[in-house]
Design a protein around this motif. Structure first.
Motif, short mmCIF file in Angstrom:
data_model
loop_
_atom_site.label_atom_id
_atom_site.label_comp_id
_atom_site.label_asym_id
_atom_site.label_seq_id
_atom_site.Cartn_x
_atom_site.Cartn_y
_atom_site.Cartn_z
N ARG A 119 39.14 -22.49 8.34
CA ARG A 119 39.48 -23.83 9.04
C ARG A 119 40.99 -23.42 9.54
N HIS A 120 41.67 -22.23 9.09
CA HIS A 120 43.09 -22.24 9.56
C HIS A 120 43.00 -20.66 10.05
N ARG A 121 41.93 -20.30 11.00
CA ARG A 121 41.94 -19.08 11.63
C ARG A 121 41.77 -17.86 10.70
N ASN A 122 41.29 -18.27 9.49
CA ASN A 122 41.00 -17.30 8.24
C ASN A 122 42.54 -16.76 7.83
N GLU A 123 43.55 -17.51 7.96
CA GLU A 123 44.58 -17.33 7.30
C GLU A 123 44.99 -18.61 6.55
N ALA A 124 46.28 -18.43 5.83
CA ALA A 124 46.90 -19.56 5.09
C ALA A 124 48.22 -19.49 5.74
N HIS A 125 48.86 -20.67 4.77
CA HIS A 125 50.27 -20.99 5.21
C HIS A 125 50.99 -21.70 3.95
N VAL A 126 52.25 -21.44 3.91
CA VAL A 126 53.14 -21.88 2.71
C VAL A 126 53.11 -23.44 3.23
N ARG A 127 52.44 -24.31 2.77
CA ARG A 127 52.50 -25.76 3.06
C ARG A 127 53.55 -26.37 2.24
N ALA A 128 53.69 -26.22 0.94
CA ALA A 128 54.63 -26.81 0.15
C ALA A 128 55.91 -25.86 -0.49
N LEU A 129 57.05 -26.22 -0.54
CA LEU A 129 58.07 -25.49 -0.91
C LEU A 129 59.11 -26.39 -1.48
N ARG A 130 59.20 -26.07 -2.99
CA ARG A 130 60.25 -27.01 -3.97
C ARG A 130 61.06 -26.25 -4.71
N ALA A 131 62.22 -26.83 -5.23
CA ALA A 131 63.00 -26.26 -6.03
C ALA A 131 62.68 -26.92 -7.39
N ALA A 132 62.64 -26.13 -8.50
CA ALA A 132 62.45 -26.97 -9.56
C ALA A 132 63.28 -26.56 -10.82
N GLY A 133 64.68 -26.44 -10.25
CA GLY A 133 65.54 -26.03 -11.33
C GLY A 133 66.75 -25.17 -10.62
N GLU A 134 67.60 -24.32 -11.27
CA GLU A 134 68.77 -23.59 -10.58
C GLU A 134 68.08 -22.60 -9.77
N ASP A 135 67.16 -21.58 -10.31
CA ASP A 135 66.73 -20.84 -9.37
C ASP A 135 65.27 -20.66 -9.18
N ARG A 136 64.59 -21.65 -9.90
CA ARG A 136 63.12 -21.65 -9.57
C ARG A 136 62.57 -22.39 -8.51
N LEU A 137 61.74 -21.53 -7.96
CA LEU A 137 60.96 -22.26 -6.53
C LEU A 137 59.76 -22.15 -7.02
N VAL A 138 58.87 -23.30 -6.43
CA VAL A 138 57.55 -23.43 -6.13
C VAL A 138 57.01 -23.44 -4.92
N ALA A 139 56.11 -22.51 -4.64
CA ALA A 139 55.42 -22.49 -3.27
C ALA A 139 53.84 -22.80 -3.48
N GLY A 140 53.39 -23.73 -2.53
CA GLY A 140 51.89 -24.12 -2.57
C GLY A 140 51.48 -23.74 -1.21
N ILE A 141 50.25 -22.94 -1.49
CA ILE A 141 49.69 -22.35 -0.31
C ILE A 141 48.36 -22.85 0.03
N GLU A 142 48.22 -23.26 1.31
CA GLU A 142 46.88 -23.81 1.75
C GLU A 142 46.16 -22.88 2.63
N VAL A 143 45.38 -21.81 2.27
CA VAL A 143 44.71 -22.11 0.75
C VAL A 143 44.96 -20.93 0.12
N GLY A 144 45.56 -20.92 -1.17
CA GLY A 144 45.95 -19.99 -2.08
C GLY A 144 46.44 -20.18 -3.30
N GLY A 145 46.68 -21.56 -3.47
CA GLY A 145 46.97 -21.90 -4.85
C GLY A 145 48.41 -22.00 -4.78
#
Length: 312
Positions: A119-145
């Protein structure tokens, strides 16, 4: 107080007192995220990254290493700027976007070669990006977890076991993360090491975004992805609420089930939502009511104040 709406045709801006008069303030390619950090507001779009310093009245394009920007984060606010792109790469700037450095640790994850979908040209993208603490980052990949960094983006660990890999949005509330995916709504209380489903028993599993305000969780879902919305059942969407960690329950809303709620924000103690048809909804004590509209579906929204005020 003002609301900004990210749509397929740019960013619209309206005051909460007259949302039916919202006007387009940025004419650009499809907007994936509109987010505010301190006095700066960003629009992550398929045509690049834009920044506003005057509560969304005017915008300046910031050059990024890749043109399709799907997510943006300032963390710490005013110090580091991150963008997630298509294809799935993550970049960091310490000079407000003048120069960029790739967070190469994300590319080193064992699952990296599996991040793709037709659906995305056989690639993925970083759809979500959040901070969850002083140095903790969270990345959500569509499609990749979902993946987590404990050192500000230098190194990364996979948090994809037990959560669907088609990640659209990650909500961070204190020590909990809620992931909206193409097949379910998931929550973790231990930084993604284990996940539990919040949508058990529901007949719709395609989620775009979840939102929490004043102890209540809001989420919306349909029976399938956009390519199914033109079928016999149409969008067939539902809006859900859960109070104080309870079970998600469907609620009626203006435009449902034909309009799918894609985005949420809150201002002055009230929750607002945007739909696929461009409707702007507000949660009043009696329920969800339409309070305005724009000409395109609202994929993202945020509250901003004039420079001499403060937004929620």
């Amino acid at each position: 107080m003002n609301l900004l709406f990210g749509t397929r045709t740019g960013v619209f801006r309206g005051t909460v007192e007259a949302l039916e008069e919202a006007v387009r303030v940025l004419d650009c390619d499809r907007v994936l995220r509109v987010r505010r950090f301190g006095p700066r507001t960003y629009a992550a779009t398929r045509g690049g990254l834009y920044r506003s310093l005057d509560a969304g009245r005017s915008w300046t394009r910031i050059e990024t290493p890749r043109p399709e920007v799907y997510s943006v984060l300032e963390h710490p606010v005013g110090e580091r700027l991150f963008v997630g792109t298509h294809p799935a790469h993550l970049y960091r700037s310490t000079d407000a976007g003048e120069t960029w450095t790739e967070c190469e640790g994300l590319q080193a994850l064992p699952s990296r070669e599996s991040w793709h979908t037709p659906r995305h040209r056989n690639e993925a993208h970083v759809r979500a990006l959040r901070a969850a603490g002083e140095d903790r980052l969270v990345a959500g990949i569509e499609v990749g977890g979902i993946h987590c960094s404990e050192d500000g983006g230098e190194t990364w660990s996979e948090r994809r076991e037990g959560v669907h890999e088609d990640v659209h949005h990650v909500l961070v509330v204190d020590d909990q993360w809620v992931a909206s995916t193409g097949d379910g709504l998931y929550r973790t209380d231990d930084a993604g090491r284990t996940w539990m489903r919040l949508d058990s028993g529901l007949d719709r599993r395609y989620f775009r975004e979840a939102f929490a305000h004043d102890g209540r969780l809001y989420a919306a879902a349909t029976g399938g992805p956009p390519n199914t919305w033109d079928g016999p059942r149409g969008t067939d969407a539902a809006l859900f609420e859960a109070a104080d960690g309870g079970t998600l329950k469907p609620v009626e809303y203006a435009g449902g089930p034909g309009e799918f709620v894609l985005s949420f924000t809150a201002v002055d103690g009230r929750v607002y939502a945007g739909t696929t048809a461009g409707s702007i909804l507000r949660r009043d004590p009696e329920g969800w009511f339409g309070v305005g509209s724009v000409s395109s579906g609202i994929a993202s929204m945020t509250a901003v104040a004039d420079p001499d005020g403060e937004a929620e």
